[in-house]
Each structure stands twice: as C-alpha cells, then as structure tokens.
Design a protein around this motif. Structure first.
Motif, short mmCIF file in Angstrom:
data_model
loop_
_atom_site.label_atom_id
_atom_site.label_comp_id
_atom_site.label_asym_id
_atom_site.label_seq_id
_atom_site.Cartn_x
_atom_site.Cartn_y
_atom_site.Cartn_z
N CYS A 235 0.86 -1.18 0.00
CA CYS A 235 0.00 0.00 0.00
C CYS A 235 0.90 1.23 0.00
N CYS B 142 -3.85 9.60 -0.91
CA CYS B 142 -4.79 8.61 -1.43
C CYS B 142 -4.05 7.30 -1.65
N ALA B 143 -4.68 6.20 -1.27
CA ALA B 143 -4.02 4.90 -1.25
C ALA B 143 -4.07 4.19 -2.58
N VAL C 190 -3.13 -1.53 4.35
CA VAL C 190 -3.87 -0.27 4.31
C VAL C 190 -3.87 0.38 5.69
N TYR D 288 -9.19 6.23 1.10
CA TYR D 288 -9.17 4.94 0.41
C TYR D 288 -10.38 4.91 -0.51
N THR E 243 -12.30 3.16 -4.25
CA THR E 243 -12.34 2.01 -5.14
C THR E 243 -13.51 2.16 -6.09
N SER F 80 -12.17 -4.98 -2.76
CA SER F 80 -11.66 -3.73 -2.20
C SER F 80 -12.67 -3.08 -1.26
N ALA G 214 -12.50 -2.05 3.03
CA ALA G 214 -13.04 -0.86 3.71
C ALA G 214 -13.97 -1.26 4.85
#
Length: 226
Positions: free
Chosen positions: A152, A163-164, A182, A198, A200, A207, A211
């Motif tokens: 990550c 932002c990841a 993460v 994070y 997606t 993904s 979260a």
C-alpha cells in the motif's frame, strides 16, 4: 468536512488557473477526466477538464445543481443519463465510493516501511512498483518468506491528503493482507499530519470488503466521465 473533501479532489488532479482539470496528480501525469463529480452528504464537488467549451460546462453545472442531496449518497448520480448525453461520445465511465478513516488505524504485524534501502523486497512480486518507491511515500508492504505479498502506498499526495494504492499477489488474496497494509499505511500518513483516503470502484467487491473490515467511513461517491 467539505473543505477536506475539496482538498482530496485537488490531490487527485492538477489544475490550471481557472480550477479546470489538466492531468492526474502523479509523477507520470495522465489524462484527467472531462467531468468529475464527487457527491457527499454535505453537497457535490464538480470539476471540468480544461478543454471543455464554456457553454458545455454551464450545461453540466445546470444538471449538477439538480442532483439530490442524500445521506449517504446513492451508488450512481440521479442524472447520470443526462451527463452522458451532454458529453457524448463518452469513452470511459468510472464510479465508486471514497472512504476516510473514522478512527486511528490499528498496528499491523509483519508490515514494514519500504524505501530505497529495502526496495528489493518488491522485486519478485511487484516489479512495476520499484521505480515508484521514492515518489509514493509512505510505502508499506507485508512480508512473508522474505518477499512482499501485499503493498500500500500513497499514489496521490498533497500536504493535507494522501490517497491509497493497494495491490496483493493473486495467490495471497483473501488472507487479510490488504487490510493490514492499508491500516499500516494510514497510520504512517496520519503521522505526517495528513488525512488518508481509500477509494475504489463499485465493481471491486474485494476492495470494498477491505473498507468494511477496517471500519472506514463513506466520505462520498466519485463519478468520472472521459
């Protein structure tokens, strides 16, 4: 919160003097979407690419002002069809949730910071990321048997927001590695005084699962048209 979300958008893209999008905010640049919309419980954030005619921008703004406020925002914009018609032909549609850490991330075992001194840990599984290590800090990896199995890193960076970007080796998925990296990455970002985000796509269920496992809070929903 809306100011922080505005900072996130400014972190995602580079703009011109009018606030129009020019390119993606990364070392290699990249084409910005023609239309960007982030819907949040506090209101919508809209950006337009620099080469859109002013009359088209005004038309899109008129459509956007009709968007309904929602808590949380729905999966797709209420006027998606109208945006698509106004910008036709559209080459690419992208939509998905953006999350923010609502609490301090927990520590993760087996995760190390990656820099130029130990970048060789990425060589076997993540060779495409080797050149990015100096430009995408913080950069962390989970290590097993002397190699990275998940990574990550900060792929969009500003003083206020990181932002990841996340990747796990296919053979190692479903074992909690993504959640671990993460979480460790977010701790590193917070230590810099920045806010970790994070995001997606709606298609990426795995993904979204990361979260949920981390207890992330939905900050808004992105919608891009190119």
């Amino acid at each position: 919160m809306l100011t922080l979300l505005e900072n996130r958008v400014e972190t995602l893209f580079r703009g011109d003097g009018r606030g129009r999008l020019v390119e993606i905010n990364q070392c290699s640049g990249g084409l910005a979407p023609r239309f960007f919309l982030m819907r949040t419980a506090e209101g919508a954030i809209t950006r337009f690419r620099h080469d859109l005619p002013d009359d088209l921008v005004r038309s899109l703004e008129t459509i956007r002002r009709a968007e309904l406020a929602a808590d949380p925002p729905s999966l797709r914009p209420a006027y998606e069809r109208e945006y698509l018609e106004a910008l036709a032909p559209v080459e690419r549609v992208w939509a998905g949730p953006a999350f923010v850490f609502a609490h301090d991330p927990s520590a993760s075992a087996g995760v190390v910071a990656i820099d130029e001194a130990n970048v060789g840990l990425l060589a076997e599984g993540f060779p495409d990321w080797l050149a990015d290590v100096p430009h995408r800090q913080p950069f962390v990896a989970r290590i097993e048997a002397g190699r990275a199995v998940a990574i990550c890193a900060s792929v969009r960076i500003s003083r206020a927001v990181h932002c990841a970007g996340v990747e796990t080796l296919p053979a190692c998925r479903g074992r909690g590695h993504a959640s671990a990296v993460v979480s460790a990455w977010a701790r590193a970002v917070r230590s810099l005084g920045a806010t970790p985000f994070y995001s997606t796509s709606w298609d990426n269920l795995a993904s979204q699962g990361v979260a949920r496992r981390l207890g992330l809070a939905l900050a808004g929903v992105d919608f891009h048209l190119t």
